[in-house]
Enzyme design. Structure first.
Site, PDB file in Angstrom:
ATOM      1  N   GLU A  62      -3.684  -6.410  15.206  1.00  0.00           N
ATOM      2  CA  GLU A  62      -3.201  -5.115  14.708  1.00  0.00           C
ATOM      3  C   GLU A  62      -4.334  -4.086  14.742  1.00  0.00           C
ATOM      4  O   GLU A  62      -4.090  -2.893  14.839  1.00  0.00           O
ATOM      5  CB  GLU A  62      -2.648  -5.239  13.291  1.00  0.00           C
ATOM      6  CG  GLU A  62      -1.812  -4.044  12.866  1.00  0.00           C
ATOM      7  CD  GLU A  62      -0.986  -4.301  11.616  1.00  0.00           C
ATOM      8  OE1 GLU A  62      -1.502  -4.072  10.505  1.00  0.00           O
ATOM      9  OE2 GLU A  62       0.164  -4.735  11.757  1.00  0.00           O
ATOM     10  N   HIS A 120      -3.087 -32.964  18.934  1.00  0.00           N
ATOM     11  CA  HIS A 120      -1.843 -33.669  19.275  1.00  0.00           C
ATOM     12  C   HIS A 120      -0.723 -32.657  19.532  1.00  0.00           C
ATOM     13  O   HIS A 120       0.449 -32.993  19.430  1.00  0.00           O
ATOM     14  CB  HIS A 120      -1.484 -34.619  18.136  1.00  0.00           C
ATOM     15  CG  HIS A 120      -2.613 -35.537  17.785  1.00  0.00           C
ATOM     16  ND1 HIS A 120      -2.851 -36.729  18.436  1.00  0.00           N
ATOM     17  CD2 HIS A 120      -3.635 -35.378  16.901  1.00  0.00           C
ATOM     18  CE1 HIS A 120      -3.940 -37.295  17.942  1.00  0.00           C
ATOM     19  NE2 HIS A 120      -4.438 -36.498  17.005  1.00  0.00           N
ATOM     20  N   GLY A 151      -4.603  -1.851   5.252  1.00  0.00           N
ATOM     21  CA  GLY A 151      -3.817  -2.976   4.749  1.00  0.00           C
ATOM     22  C   GLY A 151      -4.418  -4.319   5.110  1.00  0.00           C
ATOM     23  O   GLY A 151      -4.590  -5.184   4.265  1.00  0.00           O
ATOM     24  N   ARG A 152      -4.852  -4.476   6.376  1.00  0.00           N
ATOM     25  CA  ARG A 152      -5.351  -5.777   6.803  1.00  0.00           C
ATOM     26  C   ARG A 152      -6.795  -6.021   6.369  1.00  0.00           C
ATOM     27  O   ARG A 152      -7.391  -7.032   6.680  1.00  0.00           O
ATOM     28  CB  ARG A 152      -5.191  -5.936   8.316  1.00  0.00           C
ATOM     29  CG  ARG A 152      -5.764  -4.791   9.133  1.00  0.00           C
ATOM     30  CD  ARG A 152      -5.267  -4.848  10.578  1.00  0.00           C
ATOM     31  NE  ARG A 152      -5.681  -3.656  11.303  1.00  0.00           N
ATOM     32  CZ  ARG A 152      -5.005  -2.521  11.321  1.00  0.00           C
ATOM     33  NH1 ARG A 152      -3.861  -2.447  10.648  1.00  0.00           N
ATOM     34  NH2 ARG A 152      -5.437  -1.449  11.979  1.00  0.00           N
ATOM     35  N   LYS A 159       0.832  -1.205   0.000  1.00  0.00           N
ATOM     36  CA  LYS A 159       0.000   0.000   0.000  1.00  0.00           C
ATOM     37  C   LYS A 159       0.869   1.260   0.000  1.00  0.00           C
ATOM     38  O   LYS A 159       0.660   2.153  -0.795  1.00  0.00           O
ATOM     39  CB  LYS A 159      -0.917  -0.014   1.232  1.00  0.00           C
ATOM     40  CG  LYS A 159      -1.781   1.227   1.368  1.00  0.00           C
ATOM     41  CD  LYS A 159      -2.725   1.150   2.555  1.00  0.00           C
ATOM     42  CE  LYS A 159      -3.511   2.439   2.689  1.00  0.00           C
ATOM     43  NZ  LYS A 159      -4.421   2.416   3.864  1.00  0.00           N
ATOM     44  N   GLU A 199      10.957  -4.551   4.022  1.00  0.00           N
ATOM     45  CA  GLU A 199      11.048  -5.972   3.668  1.00  0.00           C
ATOM     46  C   GLU A 199      10.619  -6.188   2.214  1.00  0.00           C
ATOM     47  O   GLU A 199      11.265  -6.905   1.451  1.00  0.00           O
ATOM     48  CB  GLU A 199      10.162  -6.835   4.584  1.00  0.00           C
ATOM     49  CG  GLU A 199      10.543  -6.828   6.063  1.00  0.00           C
ATOM     50  CD  GLU A 199       9.724  -5.855   6.866  1.00  0.00           C
ATOM     51  OE1 GLU A 199       9.435  -4.755   6.359  1.00  0.00           O
ATOM     52  OE2 GLU A 199       9.381  -6.204   8.011  1.00  0.00           O
ATOM     53  N   LYS A 233       9.122  -0.125  12.605  1.00  0.00           N
ATOM     54  CA  LYS A 233       9.680   0.155  11.275  1.00  0.00           C
ATOM     55  C   LYS A 233      10.779   1.207  11.395  1.00  0.00           C
ATOM     56  O   LYS A 233      11.860   1.090  10.820  1.00  0.00           O
ATOM     57  CB  LYS A 233       8.579   0.672  10.334  1.00  0.00           C
ATOM     58  CG  LYS A 233       7.580  -0.376   9.858  1.00  0.00           C
ATOM     59  CD  LYS A 233       6.594   0.253   8.844  1.00  0.00           C
ATOM     60  CE  LYS A 233       5.661  -0.772   8.248  1.00  0.00           C
ATOM     61  NZ  LYS A 233       4.729  -0.187   7.255  1.00  0.00           N
TER      62      LYS A 233
HETATM   63  O1  F6P Z   1       2.255  -4.182   9.917  1.00  0.00           O
HETATM   64  C1  F6P Z   1       2.216  -2.828   9.608  1.00  0.00           C
HETATM   65  C2  F6P Z   1       1.701  -2.658   8.211  1.00  0.00           C
HETATM   66  O2  F6P Z   1       1.548  -1.300   7.911  1.00  0.00           O
HETATM   67  C3  F6P Z   1       0.382  -3.400   7.986  1.00  0.00           C
HETATM   68  O3  F6P Z   1      -0.726  -2.701   8.460  1.00  0.00           O
HETATM   69  C4  F6P Z   1       0.426  -3.565   6.493  1.00  0.00           C
HETATM   70  O4  F6P Z   1      -0.506  -4.531   6.041  1.00  0.00           O
HETATM   71  C5  F6P Z   1       1.882  -4.009   6.296  1.00  0.00           C
HETATM   72  O5  F6P Z   1       2.616  -3.244   7.266  1.00  0.00           O
HETATM   73  C6  F6P Z   1       2.440  -3.807   4.896  1.00  0.00           C
HETATM   74  O6  F6P Z   1       2.304  -2.447   4.551  1.00  0.00           O
HETATM   75  P1  F6P Z   1       2.395  -2.083   2.966  1.00  0.00           P
HETATM   76  O7  F6P Z   1       1.218  -2.776   2.289  1.00  0.00           O
HETATM   77  O8  F6P Z   1       2.301  -0.594   2.918  1.00  0.00           O
HETATM   78  O9  F6P Z   1       3.710  -2.616   2.455  1.00  0.00           O
END
Ligand code: F6P
Length: 553
Positions: free
Chosen positions: A353, A384, A267-268, A206, A212, A512
């Protein structure tokens, strides 16, 4: 505004809890032959049985008062109408608009967002059709056989969970893979068997600033260019899904290959948007639209049913009962279906979150618990692994069991045993086994009385441990859409009653930022780290080990 815990409804519930907590669910089932009928509800695709929760019909009625005093209905209307319910980021939270199957307008800052949403769906459909009809060719002219979704958090877990859950609906010809972790192992292992000439990368982010994802995307770009010997290849092997097209263009994604979505999609909560591209590639656009339709059905249920007959709201109220009155702060999600193995991880982010907050919307600290720890694994494996602790341990952990009536792989007796196992767990958690029953069972085996007396106490299961069972006809795009939207709305409803903002995540922003501060100290041995003694010590140890491993550095 009075704290929630001073409210009339809360005080009445505290007294009610004092009255009924000592009672055992076994007795409730004996004395109320209609308990299951009275405490289960269903929508088109899902039966929700919460009769094994520590509630009576009176409890539910009193909990509905909490919803009432929180003006929950008004807040639901606000969210669907595009109000800035995400108050700290001054944004709407309109994941519901993404699956709005009606022709109703939905305004954000006075502008109807539906035309853009429908245009985005058309773009998804056009692109996925091109891929499946092999009309999209890579740099060397070959059709795409493998798609690698690179994203993390909501840009990974939604597509990954849904793609796995709907494996039975996968279209032939294209395999979908997911890379999220910045640990080079995940990307390396994913790319090992792949051919650059037939691989498409979907960079899902987003913000397009998540380290990462950017590091994984840069390594994927190097792998592709090395493999095809030409950086012009990027145009045919990379697409981006983002709300930040400027950053995607800077990365080198062709403007035509950017699938945009909007900052009012959290995002979620974003799998219904272009973030769902890999889902649509995997199952086809028609099935993706069935997923949207399932969620829309749950949206209409959430907006139209009174509190007592509103499944997400009743589940939210039961969560509050378990968390804030029984003080149970862990919640297990146990899907009895291998295809749903990613559901616990998806719901972990969705709930923790969203509601892992301690500040009310007003900026005043809460004086009550909020999000529990969400975790889980598929059944029957769970039996189990950790069911022992849930049955005889010292902690009570409410469980959601999720099981389909029908399997997509009906091997002889497999599904019957799976289904029986699921029901047996919720029954054992609820009814337990008394000392008398344990003793009689052992005597019946012919065990000597002394041994029976010694062993029987160890076989006692307290029971009275709560669970909800969600029964789906089968795992389909429609039923899965309903299920996911059910949990989204449950999370929102609890956030309203707790008066917290479910749509921001300022805590994660800090981690972050810290990663950006620590990284230079790790990569530059000459820098003296300026953190706490532990972090500084660990950074120094990292350098010592690296110098040992790479003496030339
Ligand atoms: O975990 C923090 C967060 O901002 C989430 O809310 C989001 O889904 C994820 O990192 C990835 O963010 P982006 O889609 O901006 O890479």
């Amino acid at each position: 505004m009075k704290q929630l815990t001073q409210s009339q409804a809360w005080q009445v519930l505290q007294q009610h809890h004092h009255d009924i907590a000592p009672q055992h669910m076994r007795e409730w089932f004996v004395h109320d032959k209609h308990r299951f009928a009275n405490l289960s509800m269903h929508t088109n695709e899902i039966l929700v049985d919460f009769s094994k929760q520590r509630v009576t019909p009176t409890t539910i009625q009193l909990l509905c008062e909490l919803a009432n005093q929180s003006y929950l209905y008004q807040r639901i209307e606000d969210m669907f109408a595009g109000e800035s319910v995400n108050n700290t980021e001054k944004r709407a939270a309109l994941h519901t608009a993404l699956r709005n199957r009606s022709a109703d307008q939905i305004l954000v800052n006075g502008q109807d967002v539906m035309p853009d949403i429908l245009a985005s769906l058309d773009k998804l459909r056009h692109f996925t059709t091109q891929l499946h009809q092999q009309r999209w060719h890579g740099h060397t002219g070959l059709a795409i056989t493998d798609v690698v979704n690179i994203g993390i958090g909501g840009s990974d877990l939604g597509p990954r969970m849904v793609t796995a859950a709907l494996t039975s609906f996968r279209q032939p010809g294209i395999r979908c893979h997911f890379v999220a972790n910045v640990d080079g192992t995940e990307l390396t292992e994913t790319l090992k068997p792949l051919n650059p000439a037939t691989t498409l990368f979907v960079i899902a982010s987003k913000t397009f600033t998540t380290l990462e994802t950017l590091i994984n995307a840069a390594s994927a770009k190097r792998w592709l260019v090395n493999g095809l010997g030409n950086d012009r290849a990027i145009a045919k092997h990379f697409v981006a899904i983002t709300a930040n097209d400027v950053k995607a263009l800077e990365f080198g994604i062709d403007d035509n290959n950017i699938f945009k979505f909007w900052d009012w999609v959290g995002g979620r909560f974003s799998l219904w948007s272009a973030i769902g591209l890999t889902i649509a590639i995997s199952i086809g656009m028609d099935a993706f639209e069935h997923l949207l339709a399932g969620a829309y059905t749950m949206d209409k249920h959430f907006c139209s049913h009174d509190y007592r007959h509103n499944i997400p709201i009743v589940m939210a109220l039961i969560d509050i009962w378990n968390i804030n009155f029984f003080n149970w702060h862990s919640h297990a999600i146990i899907p009895y279906d291998h295809y749903l193995r990613w559901l616990p991880a998806y719901l972990q982010q969705a709930e923790m979150e969203s509601n892992g907050k301690s500040m009310q919307r007003s900026g005043q600290a809460v004086n009550y618990a909020t999000a529990p720890v969400i975790w889980g694994q598929p059944g029957s494996n769970s039996q189990h692994a950790f069911l022992q602790a849930l049955l005889q341990g010292t902690q009570t952990v409410p469980v959601d069991f999720i099981v389909p009536l029908k399997s997509h792989n009906p091997l002889e007796q497999h599904h019957e045993l799976l289904f029986a196992s699921c029901l047996s767990q919720s029954n054992a958690l609820m009814s337990g086994r008394t000392l008398k029953e344990a003793t009689h069972e052992l005597i019946a085996t012919g065990m000597p009385p002394d041994d029976v007396q010694a062993l029987a106490p160890h076989k006692v299961i307290p029971g009275n441990r709560p669970s909800t069972t969600l029964l789906l006809e089968s795992i389909t795009p429609t039923s899965l859409g309903e299920l996911i939207a059910l949990y989204e709305h449950k999370i929102f409803a609890t956030s309203v009653i707790w008066n917290i903002n479910a749509f921001d995540q300022w805590g994660v922003e800090l981690s972050k930022q810290l990663a950006n501060k620590i990284l230079p100290d790790l990569t530059n041995p000459d820098k003296v780290p300026q953190f706490d003694a532990s972090t500084n010590g660990l950074i120094r140890y990292f350098h010592q080990q690296h110098i040992t491993d790479h003496p030339t550095r």
